[in-house]
Design a protein around this motif. Structure first.
Motif, PDB file in Angstrom:
ATOM      1  N   LEU A  48       1.119   5.355   0.486  1.00 49.87           N
ATOM      2  CA  LEU A  48       0.468   6.554   1.003  1.00 49.87           C
ATOM      3  C   LEU A  48       0.974   7.762   0.240  1.00 49.87           C
ATOM      4  O   LEU A  48       2.173   7.925   0.027  1.00 49.87           O
ATOM      5  CB  LEU A  48       0.754   6.742   2.480  1.00 49.87           C
ATOM      6  CG  LEU A  48       0.195   5.660   3.391  1.00 49.87           C
ATOM      7  CD1 LEU A  48       0.611   5.933   4.822  1.00 49.87           C
ATOM      8  CD2 LEU A  48      -1.304   5.622   3.298  1.00 49.87           C
TER       9      LEU A  48
ATOM     10  N   MET B   2       0.850  -1.172   0.000  1.00 46.35           N
ATOM     11  CA  MET B   2       0.000   0.000   0.000  1.00 46.35           C
ATOM     12  C   MET B   2       0.890   1.227   0.000  1.00 46.35           C
ATOM     13  O   MET B   2       1.865   1.307   0.718  1.00 46.35           O
ATOM     14  CB  MET B   2      -0.874  -0.017   1.246  1.00 46.35           C
ATOM     15  CG  MET B   2      -1.794   1.138   1.331  1.00 46.35           C
ATOM     16  SD  MET B   2      -2.861   0.841   2.748  1.00 46.35           S
ATOM     17  CE  MET B   2      -3.463   2.442   2.978  1.00 46.35           C
TER      18      MET B   2
ATOM     19  N   GLN C 224      -1.661  -6.057   7.806  1.00 46.90           N
ATOM     20  CA  GLN C 224      -1.982  -5.466   6.518  1.00 46.90           C
ATOM     21  C   GLN C 224      -2.075  -3.953   6.612  1.00 46.90           C
ATOM     22  O   GLN C 224      -1.842  -3.245   5.654  1.00 46.90           O
ATOM     23  CB  GLN C 224      -3.309  -6.032   5.993  1.00 46.90           C
ATOM     24  CG  GLN C 224      -3.247  -7.500   5.681  1.00 46.90           C
ATOM     25  CD  GLN C 224      -2.262  -7.793   4.567  1.00 46.90           C
ATOM     26  OE1 GLN C 224      -2.285  -7.143   3.533  1.00 46.90           O
ATOM     27  NE2 GLN C 224      -1.376  -8.752   4.790  1.00 46.90           N
ATOM     28  N   ARG C 225      -2.442  -3.480   7.804  1.00 45.50           N
ATOM     29  CA  ARG C 225      -2.563  -2.043   8.040  1.00 45.50           C
ATOM     30  C   ARG C 225      -2.436  -1.800   9.535  1.00 45.50           C
ATOM     31  O   ARG C 225      -3.095  -2.460  10.328  1.00 45.50           O
ATOM     32  CB  ARG C 225      -3.914  -1.543   7.542  1.00 45.50           C
ATOM     33  CG  ARG C 225      -4.139  -0.084   7.718  1.00 45.50           C
ATOM     34  CD  ARG C 225      -5.492   0.300   7.154  1.00 45.50           C
ATOM     35  NE  ARG C 225      -5.677   1.713   7.271  1.00 45.50           N
ATOM     36  CZ  ARG C 225      -6.227   2.468   6.339  1.00 45.50           C
ATOM     37  NH1 ARG C 225      -6.648   1.922   5.233  1.00 45.50           N
ATOM     38  NH2 ARG C 225      -6.367   3.747   6.517  1.00 45.50           N
ATOM     39  N   THR C 226      -1.574  -0.879   9.938  1.00 43.96           N
ATOM     40  CA  THR C 226      -1.438  -0.523  11.346  1.00 43.96           C
ATOM     41  C   THR C 226      -1.533   0.988  11.472  1.00 43.96           C
ATOM     42  O   THR C 226      -0.827   1.718  10.791  1.00 43.96           O
ATOM     43  CB  THR C 226      -0.105  -1.006  11.939  1.00 43.96           C
ATOM     44  OG1 THR C 226       0.958  -0.447  11.193  1.00 43.96           O
ATOM     45  CG2 THR C 226      -0.005  -2.509  11.942  1.00 43.96           C
ATOM     46  N   GLU C 227      -2.422   1.441  12.327  1.00 41.89           N
ATOM     47  CA  GLU C 227      -2.616   2.867  12.536  1.00 41.89           C
ATOM     48  C   GLU C 227      -2.436   3.265  13.998  1.00 41.89           C
ATOM     49  O   GLU C 227      -2.372   4.431  14.312  1.00 41.89           O
ATOM     50  CB  GLU C 227      -4.009   3.294  12.066  1.00 41.89           C
ATOM     51  CG  GLU C 227      -4.196   3.139  10.583  1.00 41.89           C
ATOM     52  CD  GLU C 227      -5.571   3.579  10.113  1.00 41.89           C
ATOM     53  OE1 GLU C 227      -6.422   3.920  10.959  1.00 41.89           O
ATOM     54  OE2 GLU C 227      -5.783   3.568   8.893  1.00 41.89           O
TER      55      GLU C 227
END
Length: 153
Positions: free
Chosen positions: A3, A1, A102-105
């Motif tokens: 950004l 991904m 898959q995604r860490t925020e």
């Protein structure tokens, strides 16, 4: 991904105003760069996370409310030195049983928040509670800092 940073559309009708826009963009990019270690202490603004902090004043005390979701009270340190309240701690990464993110925020790691108090407080009467991810620190004002009613004779 991948950004991609948001960039404001170029909406300046005159080329002379475009110079101001370029200057603004240069200043914004300066504040987005992390400082190298040659500049001394690195700010939390550029290196990690920083929890939200509100400070309220009542007639005889201050109340600091800090959002620390997902943290245990054992991982939080509170200190008061020379009129500065400092809250620090570390949020640890949860074990993932070999799963690949898959995604860490959510931020993990250490943090440190310091706030200068407007008046002196009584360090012996400071209390703190931690409930549902909210840390509440009550700081009673020192006797000499409390407002006093003076009678006219």
């Amino acid at each position: 991904m991948k950004l991609i940073r948001y960039q404001a559309p170029n909406s300046t009708p005159w080329p002379a105003l475009d110079r101001w826009s370029n200057l603004r963009d240069e200043l914004n990019s300066f504040f987005n760069m992390p400082f190298s270690s040659g500049f001394g202490r690195t700010s939390q603004l550029f290196t990690g996370w920083s929890p939200a902090l509100d400070l309220y004043e009542s007639g005889d005390h201050f109340v600091a409310i800090i959002e620390l979701p997902g943290m245990r009270k054992e991982d939080i340190d509170i200190s008061l030195h020379d009129g500065t309240l400092t809250i620090s701690g570390e949020r640890k990464r949860e074990s993932t049983n070999g799963e690949t993110a898959q995604r860490t925020e959510r931020y993990v790691g250490t943090f440190r928040r310091s706030i200068a108090l407007p008046t002196r407080v009584d360090p012996g009467k400071v209390s703190a509670t931690h409930q549902d991810g909210i840390l509440k620190v009550t700081l009673p004002k020192a006797e000499e800092a409390k407002p006093k009613q003076i009678q006219v004779s």
